[in-house]
Scaffold this active site. Structure first.
Site, PDB file in Angstrom:
ATOM      1  N   SER A 112      -9.883  18.473  44.170  1.00  4.62           N
ATOM      2  CA  SER A 112      -9.416  17.556  45.574  1.00  4.62           C
ATOM      3  C   SER A 112      -9.023  18.735  46.142  1.00  4.62           C
ATOM      4  CB  SER A 112      -8.341  16.992  45.487  1.00  4.62           C
ATOM      5  OG  SER A 112      -8.306  15.266  45.757  1.00  4.62           O
ATOM      6  N   ASP A 133     -17.891   9.122  45.257  1.00  2.00           N
ATOM      7  CA  ASP A 133     -16.560  10.122  45.394  1.00  2.00           C
ATOM      8  C   ASP A 133     -16.614  10.335  47.217  1.00  2.00           C
ATOM      9  OD1 ASP A 133     -13.860  10.797  46.627  1.00  2.00           O
ATOM     10  OD2 ASP A 133     -14.389  12.769  45.325  1.00  2.00           O
ATOM     11  N   HIS A 168     -13.906  10.331  42.097  1.00  2.00           N
ATOM     12  CA  HIS A 168     -13.489  11.431  42.239  1.00  2.00           C
ATOM     13  C   HIS A 168     -13.182  13.223  41.403  1.00  2.00           C
ATOM     14  CE1 HIS A 168     -11.463  13.952  45.404  1.00  2.00           C
ATOM     15  NE2 HIS A 168     -10.451  13.554  45.375  1.00  2.00           N
TER      16      HIS A 168
END
Lengths: 497, 497
Positions: A179, A431, A456
């Site tokens: 991320s 994602d 994710h």
């Protein structure tokens, strides 16, 4: 078994008052229940030591020579001084112990890479607060919360480790992150290639800036996930907005809505309704991010493939408004009340508020300007344009700072990054952040790995009996690249001597 | 003919009170007299336009959103929108118009590279003062004087040019700089490879930090230049220190010295003598840096190969102290009184004081920590160890800042830079700064060009009828590399479309 061991990073921040800010949504806390062989991993995962290093508060200025304590964790059970490596987690917006315990991938590969694991906390998060409890007081105290300062912390820390840990000096370091942490890992390799030999950037939306990708891509992927979740699912959600709007026209309608959705606080005005819709949007977004193939705890526990479960309640967009919203309520219960413990739904929360939401909110107002928009056609949301001016004014109100939307691209290169080497960009196709990620190879050594069944940064999670083949394959590809970087490092070391 | 047209950058800063600080000696002002074809170049050289861009005072923090005007110059007489290029001078510690008029190489190659020339002024120098006349007031105002901020200015400026100048957008930019500007050019390519396709770093001592090279190397090269200048020349200078010391023991001795050296201000105490010796050292250093093959004006005019001329007076180290110092005086007159205009010698000046000495003194106390030392054996100077502690204390006294000697290496990689591409490091073997430079190829695209007969970035100067073959060759090699970078840029652009 059954104990929470892995946290997922995914973040969602509400910016109340703003007409529509899809959140810089990169964080939330999740813990997964393991169905297989988790006991061993859990034990190992806890076996780290906690350390601190004095870092300059300002690496880029000399007038204030103040320092602060940055926290980092080391796990060296599998580390070999001979031919080993160092896997360095580039901490993102949260407490580093969460990342440490919950980036199972690193623990899983430590043995075969003879790796020391290092988890570095990002400044302004967890315990690494440059000004203690005054760190978020005002923009003056927040002034040193930037990605550049964070990368400099990492660089200084690695130099320190190499200097102070016998055997570490001549070892290759690999940056790993997911991320925002994945962006940091990639950027770290770009800016400090002398310090890390490569980077694994998982679910890192490094192109979700400026107009590098269409601002609608994120919500389109969310929508696609719900389309995939079941027939008419996204259409039903799309219909819900107008149904809410129609109910919101009267006091009686608001009361009905508040009861039907079992809200902890009743809706009383138009702003509350905006808030409700933003909260609903975030819920769908979060579900898209954590649409994992196995049951897990995400704030509240979630079933495997939660979107499929949610969509079982959302099969018919053409029922009455009342029926449709009652169905939405059932769907929400999957996310907010899978355990059956919730007494009402609280629209001021979509994720835990423990993780550095203040810090991220500031970063999202300064460097991390990610445009989002919807048109209601290619996505299942109400149409909202990206409005930088309005966003900037909100930021100024909240933090007394103005965003610099072009800066990240100037600093880190935008799409023009082909001169760099040794970065893996992994993305799950489920994602929504993959829309801003690198999903095609750029060069032989700037490679993209896509995981069709992945949400994710699924690849960064510990292995699981229910892992789809695609993520198992992705991880093994990632390890193959890392081994190559390590081999190259040692080969060039031998050449020097 | 005979008019000054080219300025040489080379800088020497005295740090009075410090026992022995060989100056960050990278700047001084020189203007050369051309013997051939200078009229045309001079005309072209003056044909630039002056521009300003609003830059953030702090690229790395958001709390103060203040901006300042950075000056830059553009010369586009030879620029072609089709297939052209942009040569970008990464301004260093001085007024940019001097660099512009005096980096003749860029003017000389503009035609064949169809190049727009851009000269960007370094913040805190020339007119580009972030806080106007308060810029040097204290460490708070000086806080934004760093190489990182300067590189960010360059990056922002280039993005701005590409956006605003029709035809510039899809053109390759090459960074060019000499001395500290050469370091900036190299670092710019390392940190912003998406913005410049390559860099020519002339006489850039990027390794004169930490212990990447021995601290004595600089003064050894100075000494070698004087050895080469004539028989017994360096030995005579070595003998001069003791001669001065012996004279300095008595008031009569000091008076004699002051008269023999025709000093503007008589020596009265030990500190004056220290000052005298530092001034002498700097004079020899400066001569080594500007030991050019043609007559030129350097503050005062200098003959061709000035060290050879100086050494004609320094042939005998074994004469009496008085005779020896009278010979030194003759030698000094070459440097300080070639024109015969000086009425006395002023030991508080070795170079012009117009150029940003304040700024450089601050930089030399913060990021640019270059260790220097002498042992009196391998060099012709009195022995002085490098003393970081003392240096740091002096910096703190002067600027209220402490140096961070490890930072530049952490930031820019020290010797571990092989993952970068497209940088030419050129060095003159006569140049004492070559000791801290890259003088061997690192990879196919990180190449070293050495110029046996070259002093400080001779290659960046305009062509001259007296240029040695080696510098002509160096320049043509440099152009060949730059053409290759330009070709590669256009080839990859075509691939994209």
């Amino acid at each position: 078994m059954g104990l929470p061991t892995v946290l997922l990073l995914l973040l969602a921040i509400l910016t109340p008052g703003a007409a529509f800010h899809v959140p810089p949504a990169m964080k939330a806390l999740s813990s997964l229940r393991w169905s297989a062989s988790s006991t061993f991993r859990r034990t190992v995962a806890k076996n780290y030591s906690v350390h601190y290093i004095q870092q300059k508060v300002d690496h880029f200025g000399f007038s204030a020579d103040k320092t602060f304590k940055q926290r980092y964790l080391i796990a060296d059970a599998y580390w070999k001084k001979n031919g080993g490596s160092i896997l360095f987690y580039t901490g993102n917006e949260g407490d580093i112990t969460w990342f440490c315990n919950n980036t199972g991938f690193m623990w899983d590969v430590a043995d075969q890479l003879k790796a020391m694991l290092v988890f570095a906390e990002h400044r302004y998060y967890g315990e690494s607060l440059p000004f203690g409890n005054k760190s978020f007081r005002d923009s003056r105290h927040l002034n040193f919360l930037t990605s550049e300062q964070a990368l400099a912390d990492f660089a200084v820390l690695i130099k320190h480790l190499k200097k102070t840990i016998p055997g570490a000096k001549n070892q290759p370091v690999i940056a790993i992150g997911g991320s925002y942490g994945g962006m940091l890992a990639a950027w770290f390799r770009m800016k400090y290639p002398h310090i890390v030999v490569g980077a694994l950037a998982a679910s890192a939306p490094i192109w979700h800036f400026g107009n590098l990708v269409p601002c609608g891509v994120f919500m389109e992927i969310v929508t696609k996930d719900f389309k995939r979740g079941g027939p008419n699912c996204s259409e039903t959600i799309r219909s819900s907005w107008d149904a809410i709007n129609r109910f919101s026209r009267t006091g009686a309608g608001l009361r009905w809505l508040s009861e039907a959705l079992d809200l902890c606080t009743a809706l009383t005005n138009a702003q509350d309704v905006q808030h409700l819709k933003a909260w609903l949007s975030e819920t769908w977004i979060n579900l898209a991010m954590v649409d994992y193939p196995y049951e897990c705890d995400f704030l509240q526990p979630l079933p495997a493939w939660p979107i499929k479960v949610v969509c079982q309640y959302l099969k018919n967009p053409s029922v009455s408004d009342a029926q449709l919203l009652q169905n939405i309520f059932q769907a929400l219960n999957v996310y907010y009340n899978y355990s059956g413990q919730a007494s009402c739904l609280n629209i001021s929360e979509t994720t835990t508020s423990n993780l550095g939401t203040q810090g991220w909110s500031y970063q999202a107002c300064t460097e991390m300007i990610m445009p989002f928009c919807t048109n209601g056609i290619d996505d299942m949301f109400e149409p909202h344009a990206w409005n930088l001016r309005e966003f900037s004014d909100d930021c100024f109100k909240q933090w007394s700072v103005r965003p610099r939307p072009a800066w990240i691209i100037t600093m880190y290169g935008g799409k023009n990054i082909s001169s760099h080497t040794n970065i893996i960009f992994s993305n799950g196709e489920l994602d929504p952040w993959s829309g801003g990620g690198v999903t095609k190879d750029i060069t032989d050594t700037l490679v993209a790995i896509t995981i069709p069944d992945g949400a994710h940064h699924l690849d960064l999670r510990a292995r699981n009996a229910f892992d789809p083949t695609t993520v198992i394959l992705a991880r093994s590809l990632e390890v193959r690249h890392m081994k190559q970087w390590i081999r190259n490092f040692y080969a060039s070391l031998r050449k020097k001597h």
